[in-house]
Design a protein around this motif. Structure first.
Motif, mmCIF file in Angstrom:
data_model
loop_
_atom_site.group_PDB
_atom_site.id
_atom_site.type_symbol
_atom_site.label_atom_id
_atom_site.label_comp_id
_atom_site.label_asym_id
_atom_site.label_seq_id
_atom_site.Cartn_x
_atom_site.Cartn_y
_atom_site.Cartn_z
ATOM 1 N N TYR A 2 0.827 -1.193 0.000
ATOM 2 C CA TYR A 2 0.000 0.000 0.000
ATOM 3 C C TYR A 2 0.872 1.257 0.000
ATOM 4 O O TYR A 2 1.880 1.330 0.701
ATOM 5 N N HIS A 47 -2.899 5.133 -1.234
ATOM 6 C CA HIS A 47 -4.000 4.435 -0.573
ATOM 7 C C HIS A 47 -4.392 5.133 0.735
ATOM 8 O O HIS A 47 -5.525 4.994 1.195
ATOM 9 N N VAL A 73 -10.238 8.410 -0.247
ATOM 10 C CA VAL A 73 -9.051 7.752 0.316
ATOM 11 C C VAL A 73 -8.889 8.155 1.786
ATOM 12 O O VAL A 73 -9.131 9.308 2.152
ATOM 13 N N TYR A 120 -9.570 -1.555 2.548
ATOM 14 C CA TYR A 120 -9.167 -2.301 1.353
ATOM 15 C C TYR A 120 -9.255 -3.820 1.471
ATOM 16 O O TYR A 120 -9.276 -4.508 0.465
#
Length: 224
Positions: A2, A47, A73, A120
């Motif tokens: 990430y 991310h 985000v 995620y």
């Protein structure tokens, strides 16, 4: 891996954060351009954002709000400011969490890992954005974003630009666009499409987007 964008003007602190985060498996990028943090965000597509409040030009609250216009985000504020008002402002401007400096590195990592899991790994998140040549179309609010400008589209403008951006690099025929806009048995003069295209081009120019939708004479239109 990430990617995490570090928005911190203290170079030593930023470097220490980068080292810590990479030790724990994050691909960390330090923001260098504090005049246009949004541009760095768009280019890096992180991310997670780790945002300080006291940064040059505009504060972290401002940049958090600008990012929220484009993306959901996760944004974690990391600041030495400790008043309840700062925490409230951080959340009200779109922040997801707040951690005060100086902080325990294990607490920061735990918060980041929890944010990753929630955002995620526990669910699939579909991005509501389409991007072409630094122009972003938000499918949720039907707005076009370019640099620090945005434009609210009409129903027909949205249908045209969405179809064109989804087919970047390909010629979209006039007939195909006509069916997208007026998918019924009512006869519509082809000149109506030309009027809609020209209006869209003129409106895009208002936010600095030029020559975005190009004409392929006798065929249709293309975004290269």
């Amino acid at each position: 891996m990430y990617k995490l964008l570090i928005v911190e003007d203290d170079q030593d602190m930023a470097a220490a954060l980068k080292k810590l985060l990479e030790k724990w498996g994050f691909n960390s990028v330090i923001c260098r351009d504090f005049e246009n943090i949004l541009k760095t965000f768009e280019e890096e597509a992180p991310h997670i954002v780790l945002m300080d409040i006291n940064v040059p030009a505009f504060d972290g609250f401002y940049w958090c709000k600008k990012i929220r216009e484009l993306s959901s985000v996760p944004i974690i504020f990391c600041s030495s400011r400790d008043s309840n008002l700062d925490i409230v402002m951080a959340i009200n401007n779109g922040g997801d969490d707040y951690i005060q400096k100086p902080f325990d590195s294990h607490v920061l990592i735990a918060k980041l890992q929890a944010m990753v899991r929630r955002t995620y790994e526990y669910r699939t998140v579909e991005t509501p954005l389409i991007e072409c040549n630094d122009v972003f179309l938000n499918l949720n609010d039907t707005k076009i974003y370019y640099q620090n400008e945005n434009l609210e589209l009409t129903k027909n403008e949205f249908k045209i630009i969405k179809t064109m951006m989804e087919n970047k690099g390909k010629v979209v025929t006039r007939d195909s666009l006509m069916k997208q806009l007026w998918n019924d048995d009512i006869y519509v003069n082809e000149n109506t499409l030309s009027v809609n295209i020209n209006r869209l081009r003129n409106r895009l120019k208002e936010i600095g987007v030029h020559d975005f939708v190009q004409t392929k004479k006798g065929i249709g239109y293309i975004i290269k």
